[in-house]
Motif scaffolding. Structure first.
Motif, PDB file in Angstrom:
ATOM      1  N   TYR A  27       0.813  -1.213   0.000  1.00 16.92           N
ATOM      2  CA  TYR A  27       0.000   0.000   0.000  1.00 16.92           C
ATOM      3  C   TYR A  27       0.849   1.267   0.000  1.00 16.92           C
ATOM      4  O   TYR A  27       0.448   2.286  -0.577  1.00 16.92           O
ATOM      5  CB  TYR A  27      -0.981  -0.021   1.174  1.00 16.92           C
ATOM      6  CG  TYR A  27      -2.251  -0.748   0.806  1.00 16.92           C
ATOM      7  CD1 TYR A  27      -3.302  -0.080   0.195  1.00 16.92           C
ATOM      8  CD2 TYR A  27      -2.384  -2.114   1.010  1.00 16.92           C
ATOM      9  CE1 TYR A  27      -4.457  -0.743  -0.184  1.00 16.92           C
ATOM     10  CE2 TYR A  27      -3.528  -2.794   0.635  1.00 16.92           C
ATOM     11  CZ  TYR A  27      -4.564  -2.100   0.032  1.00 16.92           C
ATOM     12  OH  TYR A  27      -5.699  -2.760  -0.360  1.00 16.92           O
ATOM     13  N   MET A  28       2.015   1.221   0.610  1.00 15.16           N
ATOM     14  CA  MET A  28       2.886   2.393   0.557  1.00 15.16           C
ATOM     15  C   MET A  28       3.407   2.611  -0.864  1.00 15.16           C
ATOM     16  O   MET A  28       3.547   3.747  -1.317  1.00 15.16           O
ATOM     17  CB  MET A  28       4.046   2.238   1.538  1.00 15.16           C
ATOM     18  CG  MET A  28       3.631   2.255   3.003  1.00 15.16           C
ATOM     19  SD  MET A  28       2.617   3.673   3.478  1.00 15.16           S
ATOM     20  CE  MET A  28       3.770   5.013   3.212  1.00 15.16           C
ATOM     21  N   ASN A  29       3.676   1.536  -1.588  1.00 16.97           N
ATOM     22  CA  ASN A  29       4.076   1.677  -2.991  1.00 16.97           C
ATOM     23  C   ASN A  29       2.944   2.284  -3.818  1.00 16.97           C
ATOM     24  O   ASN A  29       3.178   3.103  -4.708  1.00 16.97           O
ATOM     25  CB  ASN A  29       4.483   0.321  -3.567  1.00 16.97           C
ATOM     26  CG  ASN A  29       5.836  -0.147  -3.076  1.00 16.97           C
ATOM     27  OD1 ASN A  29       6.666   0.661  -2.659  1.00 16.97           O
ATOM     28  ND2 ASN A  29       6.079  -1.448  -3.110  1.00 16.97           N
ATOM     29  N   ALA A  30       1.707   1.875  -3.516  1.00 12.76           N
ATOM     30  CA  ALA A  30       0.554   2.423  -4.239  1.00 12.76           C
ATOM     31  C   ALA A  30       0.370   3.907  -3.946  1.00 12.76           C
ATOM     32  O   ALA A  30      -0.210   4.644  -4.760  1.00 12.76           O
ATOM     33  CB  ALA A  30      -0.707   1.649  -3.856  1.00 12.76           C
ATOM     34  N   LEU A  31       0.870   4.361  -2.808  1.00 13.70           N
ATOM     35  CA  LEU A  31       0.703   5.760  -2.404  1.00 13.70           C
ATOM     36  C   LEU A  31       1.732   6.705  -3.023  1.00 13.70           C
ATOM     37  O   LEU A  31       1.566   7.923  -2.943  1.00 13.70           O
ATOM     38  CB  LEU A  31       0.795   5.876  -0.879  1.00 13.70           C
ATOM     39  CG  LEU A  31      -0.487   5.634  -0.090  1.00 13.70           C
ATOM     40  CD1 LEU A  31      -0.166   5.486   1.389  1.00 13.70           C
ATOM     41  CD2 LEU A  31      -1.474   6.779  -0.300  1.00 13.70           C
ATOM     42  N   LYS A  32       2.783   6.184  -3.617  1.00 16.11           N
ATOM     43  CA  LYS A  32       3.887   7.038  -4.067  1.00 16.11           C
ATOM     44  C   LYS A  32       3.454   8.204  -4.954  1.00 16.11           C
ATOM     45  O   LYS A  32       3.972   9.313  -4.811  1.00 16.11           O
ATOM     46  CB  LYS A  32       4.952   6.188  -4.761  1.00 16.11           C
ATOM     47  CG  LYS A  32       5.807   5.399  -3.778  1.00 16.11           C
ATOM     48  CD  LYS A  32       6.909   4.627  -4.479  1.00 16.11           C
ATOM     49  CE  LYS A  32       7.768   3.885  -3.458  1.00 16.11           C
ATOM     50  NZ  LYS A  32       8.853   3.101  -4.102  1.00 16.11           N
ATOM     51  N   PRO A  33       2.520   8.022  -5.886  1.00 17.69           N
ATOM     52  CA  PRO A  33       2.124   9.172  -6.703  1.00 17.69           C
ATOM     53  C   PRO A  33       1.106  10.089  -6.029  1.00 17.69           C
ATOM     54  O   PRO A  33       0.730  11.112  -6.602  1.00 17.69           O
ATOM     55  CB  PRO A  33       1.519   8.510  -7.952  1.00 17.69           C
ATOM     56  CG  PRO A  33       1.025   7.186  -7.486  1.00 17.69           C
ATOM     57  CD  PRO A  33       1.940   6.756  -6.382  1.00 17.69           C
TER      58      PRO A  33
END
Length: 299
Positions: free
Chosen positions: A169-175
């Motif tokens: 989920y943190m990777n999904a939040l990057k943008p």
């Protein structure tokens, strides 16, 4: 007569860029910014004539086929303390726009307010909401609620120490604009649980990026996450200390103390210099900075 003052702030209203507005309809190419300036000026005049002009704008907007216009109309009536008219418009919005911003945010709000859900249950409900209210159906500037939901699920998985899901989920939040905020919240939670190595790896690139941007001209054009620079620094230093990278932690805190002196920085620096057995017995340092949650728009 006293008019209730209203300040129209563009990032909060998040309305369309152009449309036709009541008494300004004759002005070709009028923008939202110009409309808000006009309305603010009317409220500041605080006269009967100004009130009548605001009512004309509100009436025109209430008949619009756009949800954003009707929401603005309701705000104008509230500003004039005509709450009955405002409530009538708001109730009608749900029927007229069953897949609109208002209904969508109410559904997301119910998810956020349910504190009894496990992370998996929250994730399942979020996926259902994504099917009901696909993000692509809405203008990008009204979609902060999706980033907020992603961050909330990441935080819940952090509380359950499911690091694989946290990473996902943190990777999904990057943008997303709330990426740094979520790093602060998740990092703080995992530091409390002693996951220092994980937090160090997660926060290091975020801390580095914030440091570079804070000390460059880019900070004036790209402010995303900069209000969290101090909080991220403290959580990063906490993780370094927990991972026994003491010299690096002190270097990070020394830079922080030069730029943003604080009691927390001083306490953590002193704590790092304590004997290991004393340091281990002390509870984690938790920054009291309040997270800047994304508001549910039009709630």
């Amino acid at each position: 007569m006293q008019l209730k003052s209203i300040k129209f702030v563009l990032p909060i209203l998040l309305l369309g860029s152009q449309t036709v507005f009541g008494q300004l309809a004759a002005t070709k190419g009028i923008t939202r910014e110009e409309l808000f300036k006009h309305l603010n000026g009317l409220f500041q005049q605080n006269t009967d004539a100004a009130k009548n002009n605001i009512l004309k704008e509100a009436l025109f907007l209430s008949k619009s086929k756009k949800e954003e216009d009707q929401l603005l109309s309701a705000q104008l009536y509230e500003g004039l303390e005509q709450t009955d008219m405002a409530e009538t418009i708001k109730k009608g919005i749900n029927k007229k726009f069953p897949k609109g911003i208002t209904v969508r945010n109410t559904a997301f709000g119910a998810l956020f307010q349910n504190t009894d859900l496990t992370a998996q249950q929250a994730e399942d409900q979020y996926k259902q909401l994504l099917q009901q209210y696909p993000e692509g159906n809405y203008e990008e500037k009204s979609n902060g609620v999706y980033g907020y939901a992603t961050g909330a699920i990441a935080l819940q998985y952090a509380r359950e120490k499911n690091l694989a899901k946290v990473t996902q989920y943190m990777n999904a939040l990057k943008p997303r604009k709330n990426y740094v905020e979520s790093n602060f919240m998740v990092g703080r939670e995992l530091n409390k649980q002693g996951e220092f190595v994980f937090v160090q790896a997660m926060l290091e690139p975020v801390y580095t990026d914030l440091t570079v941007r804070k000390n460059s001209a880019e900070s004036t054009s790209n402010k995303d996450g900069l209000p969290y620079y101090g909080g991220i620094t403290l959580q990063y230093a906490e993780s370094l200390m927990g991972a026994n990278a003491l010299d690096k932690a002190l270097d990070v805190l020394a830079l922080q103390q030069q730029q943003l002196p604080s009691e927390f920085t001083t306490i953590l620096s002193l704590r790092i210099r304590m004997p290991p057995l004393v340091r281990i017995r002390m509870p984690p340092l938790i920054s009291q900075k309040k997270p800047l949650f994304y508001s549910l728009l039009f709630s």
